[in-house]
Design a protein around this motif. Sequence first.
Motif, PDB file in Angstrom:
ATOM      1  N   LEU A   1      65.576 139.240 145.673  1.00 58.13           N
ATOM      2  CA  LEU A   1      65.105 139.583 144.490  1.00 58.13           C
ATOM      3  C   LEU A   1      66.130 140.222 143.645  1.00 58.13           C
ATOM      4  CD1 LEU A   1      62.508 140.520 142.985  1.00 58.13           C
ATOM      5  CD2 LEU A   1      62.668 142.721 144.157  1.00 58.13           C
ATOM      6  N   ASP A   2      66.132 139.496 142.492  1.00 59.92           N
ATOM      7  CA  ASP A   2      67.242 139.693 141.349  1.00 59.92           C
ATOM      8  C   ASP A   2      66.436 140.070 140.003  1.00 59.92           C
ATOM      9  OD1 ASP A   2      69.110 140.289 139.770  1.00 59.92           O
ATOM     10  OD2 ASP A   2      70.265 138.348 140.411  1.00 59.92           O
ATOM     11  N   LEU A   3      66.245 141.402 139.758  1.00 56.56           N
ATOM     12  CA  LEU A   3      65.631 141.460 138.570  1.00 56.56           C
ATOM     13  C   LEU A   3      66.896 142.435 137.375  1.00 56.56           C
ATOM     14  CD1 LEU A   3      62.562 143.449 140.049  1.00 56.56           C
ATOM     15  CD2 LEU A   3      62.892 141.115 139.187  1.00 56.56           C
ATOM     16  N   SER A   4      67.818 142.060 137.711  1.00 58.08           N
ATOM     17  CA  SER A   4      68.842 142.525 136.794  1.00 58.08           C
ATOM     18  C   SER A   4      69.040 141.878 135.404  1.00 58.08           C
ATOM     19  CB  SER A   4      70.454 142.068 137.452  1.00 58.08           C
ATOM     20  OG  SER A   4      70.757 140.718 137.498  1.00 58.08           O
ATOM     21  N   TRP A   5      69.833 142.905 134.629  1.00 58.51           N
ATOM     22  CA  TRP A   5      69.782 142.672 133.203  1.00 58.51           C
ATOM     23  C   TRP A   5      68.463 142.680 132.197  1.00 58.51           C
ATOM     24  CZ3 TRP A   5      74.723 143.400 131.396  1.00 58.51           C
ATOM     25  CH2 TRP A   5      75.811 143.187 132.309  1.00 58.51           C
ATOM     26  N   ASN A   6      67.739 143.481 132.855  1.00 55.06           N
ATOM     27  CA  ASN A   6      66.554 143.625 131.787  1.00 55.06           C
ATOM     28  C   ASN A   6      66.439 144.875 131.363  1.00 55.06           C
ATOM     29  OD1 ASN A   6      64.879 140.890 132.281  1.00 55.06           O
ATOM     30  ND2 ASN A   6      65.435 141.249 134.203  1.00 55.06           N
ATOM     31  N   TYR A   7      65.191 145.216 131.129  1.00 55.50           N
ATOM     32  CA  TYR A   7      64.899 146.552 130.212  1.00 55.50           C
ATOM     33  C   TYR A   7      63.690 147.409 131.066  1.00 55.50           C
ATOM     34  CZ  TYR A   7      67.842 145.320 126.589  1.00 55.50           C
ATOM     35  OH  TYR A   7      69.032 144.914 125.649  1.00 55.50           O
ATOM     36  N   PHE A   8      63.548 147.089 132.173  1.00 51.01           N
ATOM     37  CA  PHE A   8      62.513 147.771 133.112  1.00 51.01           C
ATOM     38  C   PHE A   8      62.824 149.353 133.153  1.00 51.01           C
ATOM     39  CE2 PHE A   8      62.865 143.724 135.567  1.00 51.01           C
ATOM     40  CZ  PHE A   8      61.605 143.316 134.932  1.00 51.01           C
ATOM     41  N   SER A   9      61.843 149.988 133.115  1.00 53.10           N
ATOM     42  CA  SER A   9      61.592 151.535 133.070  1.00 53.10           C
ATOM     43  C   SER A   9      60.884 152.146 133.887  1.00 53.10           C
ATOM     44  CB  SER A   9      61.588 152.099 131.611  1.00 53.10           C
ATOM     45  OG  SER A   9      60.226 151.523 131.186  1.00 53.10           O
ATOM     46  N   GLY A  10      60.841 153.403 134.023  1.00 50.83           N
ATOM     47  CA  GLY A  10      60.325 154.213 134.771  1.00 50.83           C
ATOM     48  C   GLY A  10      60.757 154.552 136.224  1.00 50.83           C
ATOM     49  N   ASN A  11      59.721 154.850 137.198  1.00 45.72           N
ATOM     50  CA  ASN A  11      60.370 155.067 138.516  1.00 45.72           C
ATOM     51  C   ASN A  11      60.145 153.790 139.610  1.00 45.72           C
ATOM     52  OD1 ASN A  11      61.455 156.459 140.468  1.00 45.72           O
ATOM     53  ND2 ASN A  11      59.329 157.308 141.156  1.00 45.72           N
ATOM     54  N   PHE A  12      61.088 153.420 139.809  1.00 44.33           N
ATOM     55  CA  PHE A  12      61.039 152.141 140.970  1.00 44.33           C
ATOM     56  C   PHE A  12      60.827 152.907 142.268  1.00 44.33           C
ATOM     57  CE2 PHE A  12      62.918 149.265 144.075  1.00 44.33           C
ATOM     58  CZ  PHE A  12      62.363 148.243 144.011  1.00 44.33           C
ATOM     59  N   SER A  13      59.563 152.779 142.993  1.00 42.33           N
ATOM     60  CA  SER A  13      59.345 153.354 144.165  1.00 42.33           C
ATOM     61  C   SER A  13      58.484 152.488 145.093  1.00 42.33           C
ATOM     62  CB  SER A  13      58.686 154.899 144.026  1.00 42.33           C
ATOM     63  OG  SER A  13      58.658 155.477 145.299  1.00 42.33           O
ATOM     64  N   PRO A  14      59.307 151.469 145.635  1.00 40.16           N
ATOM     65  CA  PRO A  14      58.432 150.423 146.567  1.00 40.16           C
ATOM     66  C   PRO A  14      58.106 150.963 147.775  1.00 40.16           C
ATOM     67  CG  PRO A  14      60.754 150.063 146.622  1.00 40.16           C
ATOM     68  CD  PRO A  14      60.697 151.394 145.955  1.00 40.16           C
ATOM     69  N   ILE A  15      56.746 151.331 147.858  1.00 41.57           N
ATOM     70  CA  ILE A  15      56.124 151.873 148.926  1.00 41.57           C
ATOM     71  C   ILE A  15      54.947 150.893 149.491  1.00 41.57           C
ATOM     72  CG2 ILE A  15      54.937 153.894 150.207  1.00 41.57           C
ATOM     73  CD1 ILE A  15      56.236 155.584 148.237  1.00 41.57           C
ATOM     74  N   PRO A  16      55.081 150.270 150.485  1.00 45.89           N
ATOM     75  CA  PRO A  16      54.006 149.179 150.726  1.00 45.89           C
ATOM     76  C   PRO A  16      52.559 149.812 151.271  1.00 45.89           C
ATOM     77  CG  PRO A  16      55.400 149.355 152.545  1.00 45.89           C
ATOM     78  CD  PRO A  16      56.236 150.316 151.547  1.00 45.89           C
ATOM     79  N   ASN A  17      51.549 148.886 150.946  1.00 39.03           N
ATOM     80  CA  ASN A  17      50.254 149.419 151.523  1.00 39.03           C
ATOM     81  C   ASN A  17      50.316 149.390 153.318  1.00 39.03           C
ATOM     82  OD1 ASN A  17      49.352 149.280 149.042  1.00 39.03           O
ATOM     83  ND2 ASN A  17      48.693 147.276 148.912  1.00 39.03           N
ATOM     84  N   HIS A  18      49.339 150.052 153.798  1.00 41.68           N
ATOM     85  CA  HIS A  18      49.399 150.341 155.254  1.00 41.68           C
ATOM     86  C   HIS A  18      49.427 149.057 155.931  1.00 41.68           C
ATOM     87  CE1 HIS A  18      45.337 150.336 154.048  1.00 41.68           C
ATOM     88  NE2 HIS A  18      44.970 150.222 155.397  1.00 41.68           N
ATOM     89  N   HIS A  19      48.753 147.995 155.472  1.00 40.45           N
ATOM     90  CA  HIS A  19      48.442 146.796 156.251  1.00 40.45           C
ATOM     91  C   HIS A  19      49.495 145.711 156.036  1.00 40.45           C
ATOM     92  CE1 HIS A  19      47.233 145.791 151.986  1.00 40.45           C
ATOM     93  NE2 HIS A  19      47.455 144.386 152.430  1.00 40.45           N
ATOM     94  N   LEU A  20      50.561 146.273 155.428  1.00 42.93           N
ATOM     95  CA  LEU A  20      51.690 145.124 155.296  1.00 42.93           C
ATOM     96  C   LEU A  20      52.668 145.096 156.538  1.00 42.93           C
ATOM     97  CD1 LEU A  20      52.374 145.158 151.443  1.00 42.93           C
ATOM     98  CD2 LEU A  20      51.022 143.542 152.672  1.00 42.93           C
ATOM     99  N   GLY A  21      52.493 146.309 157.269  1.00 43.14           N
ATOM    100  CA  GLY A  21      53.620 146.403 158.082  1.00 43.14           C
ATOM    101  C   GLY A  21      55.019 147.260 157.539  1.00 43.14           C
ATOM    102  N   ASN A  22      55.693 147.481 158.485  1.00 40.10           N
ATOM    103  CA  ASN A  22      56.804 148.551 157.761  1.00 40.10           C
ATOM    104  C   ASN A  22      57.940 148.091 157.639  1.00 40.10           C
ATOM    105  OD1 ASN A  22      54.835 150.908 158.498  1.00 40.10           O
ATOM    106  ND2 ASN A  22      55.536 150.741 160.880  1.00 40.10           N
ATOM    107  N   VAL A  23      58.452 146.524 157.903  1.00 40.22           N
ATOM    108  CA  VAL A  23      59.411 146.052 157.767  1.00 40.22           C
ATOM    109  C   VAL A  23      59.609 145.029 156.647  1.00 40.22           C
ATOM    110  CG1 VAL A  23      61.582 144.859 158.790  1.00 40.22           C
ATOM    111  CG2 VAL A  23      60.339 146.684 159.757  1.00 40.22           C
ATOM    112  N   SER A  24      60.294 144.918 155.496  1.00 39.39           N
ATOM    113  CA  SER A  24      60.563 143.927 154.829  1.00 39.39           C
ATOM    114  C   SER A  24      61.683 142.984 154.927  1.00 39.39           C
ATOM    115  CB  SER A  24      60.702 144.668 153.377  1.00 39.39           C
ATOM    116  OG  SER A  24      61.168 143.446 152.550  1.00 39.39           O
ATOM    117  N   SER A  25      61.850 141.726 154.572  1.00 38.69           N
ATOM    118  CA  SER A  25      62.489 140.647 155.250  1.00 38.69           C
ATOM    119  C   SER A  25      63.462 140.594 153.898  1.00 38.69           C
ATOM    120  CB  SER A  25      61.708 139.284 155.517  1.00 38.69           C
ATOM    121  OG  SER A  25      61.094 138.862 154.232  1.00 38.69           O
ATOM    122  N   LEU A  26      63.554 141.633 153.286  1.00 35.75           N
ATOM    123  CA  LEU A  26      64.799 141.484 151.961  1.00 35.75           C
ATOM    124  C   LEU A  26      65.810 141.400 152.371  1.00 35.75           C
ATOM    125  CD1 LEU A  26      64.029 140.872 148.915  1.00 35.75           C
ATOM    126  CD2 LEU A  26      64.223 143.242 148.603  1.00 35.75           C
TER     127      LEU A  26
END
Length: 961
Positions: free
Chosen positions: A120-145
Amino acid sequence: MLILFVLTLLACNKHSYGFGSDPKISCIESEKQALLKFKATLIDEADVLSSWGSEPDKTNCCKWWGVKCNNHTGHVTVLNLSKISPSFSLSGHVTVVSISSSLSGKISPSFLELQHLKYLDLSWNYFSGNFSPIPNHHLGNVSSLRYLSLRQNLGLSVGNLEWLSYFPLLRHLDLNSVDLSQATNWLELVSKNLPLLEHLDLSSCGLPNPVPHLNFSLSLITSVDLSENSLSSSIIIDAFGKMISLVHLNLYDNEFAGSIPKSFNNLSRLQSLNLMENSLTDQLDKFLDKLSGKSLQILNLEWNQLRGTLPDLTRFSSLRELHLPYNQLTGPFPTSLQLPNLGALNLRGNQISGMLPDLTVSHSLTFLDLGHNSLNGTIDKSVGQLSRLEYLDISSNSLEGVISEAHFSNLSSLKFLDFSFNSLVFNISSNWIPPFQLDVIRLASCKLGPDFPKWLRNQNNCSELDISGAGISDIVPNWFWDRPPNLVYLNLSYNQMKGLVPDFSVKFSDYPSIDLSSNRFEGQIPRLPSKVESLNLSKNLFLGSISLICAITDFALSYLDLSSNQLSGWIPDCWEHFQKLNIINLANNTLSGKLPSSLGSLSQLRALQLRDNNLSGELPESLKNCLELKILDLGGNRFTGNIQPWIGTHFTKLIILSLRSNNFYGDIPLGICQLNNTHILDFSQNDLSGMLPRCFGNFSAMIHRYDSMREAIDFVYMRGRQGDNSEGYIAAIYLANALVQWKGQEREFGKNLDLLKIIDLSSNKLSGEIPQEIASLAELVSLNLSTNNFTGKIVEDIGQMKNLESLDLSANRLFGQIPATLALLHFLNVLNLSNNNLSGKIPLSTQLQSFNPSAYSGNPQLCGDPLPNKCPGEEEGTKPPLIATGNEKKIQEEDGDKLITQAFYISMGVGFAFGFWAIFGPMLLSSISGYACFKFLDKLTDWLYVMASINLARLQRRLQS
């Protein structure tokens, strides 16, 4: 470099970018919907994501821009929405690097629904606000990122990093320039949650120092970048000694002090270490002993406080770059570096001395900077054998001798040459053809003349040429002006070059800086480039109108100096174009007419110098909009009208204000007293009247000492290439100057201007008493109130002006005695009190009697040394009293004291010592009465000292008589 960067990423992550998916593969519907939800929170003004949609030809998300799917399963594995993206040819090779338009808005956590996403590469943009990636409960606890980059999203915050626990497989984390100021436990969370991490970039994130008692382990990490964070905690620097897999460590621009721990010696794989701009204070040899020399290739310790000499570096056999500029290194240059792989050596800005050694052992050198040291002797011709050398700077040393063709014989790769500010003499034949094509030539203060150097004819790629102060007295040949228009910086100043200057409008690239000052060029001002950035034609023989400056239509002009020529006519009214103009100097010409109102549009103007012309009229009201003015010099013209209050209320940054030798009249407004930064205030030789405001004692800069006064006067402005290439900016110093009356003579000050604090109101019609408050100006070095109508007495507390070197109160109507405190002005070396109505005896001091009697002449009732007339009661040949106050009663008392003898004072001293210890000795042993006792003794000591001094003086005179 950008293409190389992209190629490197591609080599490391062959499947990273969202291009080249098998066209037969279709994406999974749930993942397509997750991507559309992700898009919904974005702002895409340039329609970068136009391929993302539900239309029949856009249903396959594996073909969307920035998306890549697994060729077998169809799962989305890559989401790359970086602004910087490569373009591919049909063969799959990178052909050009394109920079797409930026995205903005919020980052939706819906990307977590892409459970097979690895990149996942979102670099060199103008995104703002708070980045707080908390998954929904049914997605499991581990990301493959595995790869996450939010780099250069300046409005983005990521909280406290607790969310890292959802990405335990991350190997690459890049949060450069993302706000991490609230992440107090960032180092512990990274260590605990990312056991597989190999690359960490948290540079420019506002990181706080971590909490103590850190349990740290990142054994697999190979690359760490924590630069530009102002970190200082030893916890961090100690932690790196445990990262035994470290290959690259960047701690640039932090606040680490002292040295590095011994554990750094365990970093046997370390290839690059950047500790530039910290506060390291170790001895260099001790610092290097803490590093493993096996694999280190790049070492950058620039802008620290490392001490000592340059040690033997042979154990760092793999070293390719060594950067030690702007430290405190001393001693001689090593006889031989013995580093065959060394490509870059930077020792600039130290105090390294001795001769320049033979550098041919380091045959791989491409970059060599030894500028601003204390090297002496000659330059060995062996430097000409460094065939790979591209950058050579030995400027600002004490090198001398002759430079010949042999010094450049094999430098075919050379692009940058700086020999400036040495005592070098170029002895090069007129038919020599250099083996190089230089981009930058800096030979200021080298002896190139008297003929114009013909070898420059071959240099067709040069963008910067400085041959100022080179002893050239030749006519500039036509071939020089007809060269390709590559120059963005030309400095021919401080020579005796002659001839006409051609049409400049077609001779330069965009945004050039041109300095032809201090020569003998003549004729009309040439047509100028429409985008010139800096122009200095001062101290030449140019004549005619300056209206051609209106041909400069671009906003970039920051510096204009046409002073000391023979220019005439009116100042044109076209200044609204020049919104970046910092400096205007048109002094010492014969310009006439009124000031144009468009000067008031120059909101960035910091210096306006128009002295010694024939300008007239009142100052335009619009001028008060120039709020950044530091220097306003309008002296030596025919300006008229009142001095406007807005000069004081609006120009609060003024350092130099000179309205001398004009026709201003009326009172001095109270608003002038608001000039708290002013060092030079000169209203002399006008027609001003009225009383001097009492607030003249309020000038803060004349009351307090400022160590950085030179910086305030010689301020920085930007010159060089502008437009798209911001790297072309060069910070230049404007060397301010002023014409003042100093110790009875008119002098122009430039170099030593920071030493002056002056008030000159002479030759006006000012009246009333001199305000007592003026004595508070303790830092004033020159006060001239002469040739006015001041009455009353000289300020009684004038002795408080302890830095006065020059005082002129002559040609007024002052009366009364000269204050005794005048004798306290120990730096005073120019004094003029003549032509007043002063009376009484001149106070005695070492200095006041050393002045010529003319300093006191024209005061008939004034008497005493050095005047020939004696005061009443003084007998010829009688030595005057030590302290003269005009009170003859003291002299009578001294003569009447017949009983005091030398033995009396000896007895008094012995008796006092015995009585003191008998009475006060026990008191000193008491802690309760000690303080009161010492306070009493302090006063008693002062009284005894004064009485003893007076009586000792009496005794000496008795013994002499």
